[in-house]
Motif scaffolding. Sequence first.
Motif, PDB file in Angstrom:
ATOM      1  N   GLU A 215     -10.582  -4.919   6.198  1.00 53.67           N
ATOM      2  CA  GLU A 215     -10.449  -6.330   5.878  1.00 53.67           C
ATOM      3  C   GLU A 215      -9.041  -6.804   6.229  1.00 53.67           C
ATOM      4  O   GLU A 215      -8.086  -6.016   6.241  1.00 53.67           O
ATOM      5  N   GLU A 217      -5.631  -8.111   5.566  1.00 53.56           N
ATOM      6  CA  GLU A 217      -4.790  -8.069   4.377  1.00 53.56           C
ATOM      7  C   GLU A 217      -4.279  -9.474   4.057  1.00 53.56           C
ATOM      8  O   GLU A 217      -3.777 -10.177   4.918  1.00 53.56           O
ATOM      9  N   THR A 218      -4.428  -9.830   2.814  1.00 51.72           N
ATOM     10  CA  THR A 218      -3.919 -11.118   2.342  1.00 51.72           C
ATOM     11  C   THR A 218      -2.824 -10.861   1.320  1.00 51.72           C
ATOM     12  O   THR A 218      -2.921  -9.938   0.502  1.00 51.72           O
ATOM     13  N   SER A 219      -1.791 -11.643   1.371  1.00 48.59           N
ATOM     14  CA  SER A 219      -0.690 -11.465   0.432  1.00 48.59           C
ATOM     15  C   SER A 219      -1.139 -11.800  -0.978  1.00 48.59           C
ATOM     16  O   SER A 219      -1.945 -12.708  -1.195  1.00 48.59           O
TER      17      SER A 219
END
Length: 255
Positions: A215, A217-219
């Motif tokens: 997936e 990566e989101t912060s």
Amino acid sequence: MTGKLSFAALRAHHRCTEQMIADPELTGDLLLIGMWLSRATHLTLPAPAEEEGGTSRWTLDDIARDLFPLQTNPGMYFAGEWTSPQTTGPDVWRVVELLKNDIRRYDPAADRPGPAWARVPCSGPMVRRPVCGQPGQTWRYFTIPETGRKQVKGACRKHHDWFMAEWKANVAAVNAATVPVPPANVGGRLARHLPDIDWPALWVGLDPAWVAPPEVETSARPRLRLVVGSELPARPVAASRSPRPRFALIDGEQS
């Protein structure tokens, strides 16, 4: 259903349903399945077919019986006559296809610009402009070795030789590199609204070859804390301003 529904369960079902209806990517029959699953998850309606280890279990037949109870097969031409349409039991395969289409995965078509039916323009180089842009006579997906994502390229008849040279170079680059698995870009629409369901187990059941894709990566959502120190800085003094000039209208002398 035995027992009394709690207000918390009703509120959770209402919020989940409200969020799914507001989701522009969740429409049609898949939205109906999502609402059914929300009712089953939060309200335990209908009663689960079985329970194992405290986990409620429903089958795809349960969904089909409630949402698509009648499957109509079109008439067929046989022995010089048209047979009448036949109505059978619940349309389980309709549920299967809808859920399979929502499996979290990477789909190269999602990276393709424009509608799927549009002809891919020619990507061949030109002297007076960057690319040809003419309607392509052939097209293929080229793999980006650094990311594993697919990029569609087309070619007209004039740039066919250039296109084949580019294709062979791309194949050689992919074979010589360790290409990563691209992150998922489609599917998982129901999973983001119903996290309590074991979606990986369902997706493997629908497609035994499925492997969880990476997936993006989101912060993490930042958490801010405002702290007042022991001593506050002195209030800044406003800079002095010159007094606003006053204008007077003076009549000049007349000669």
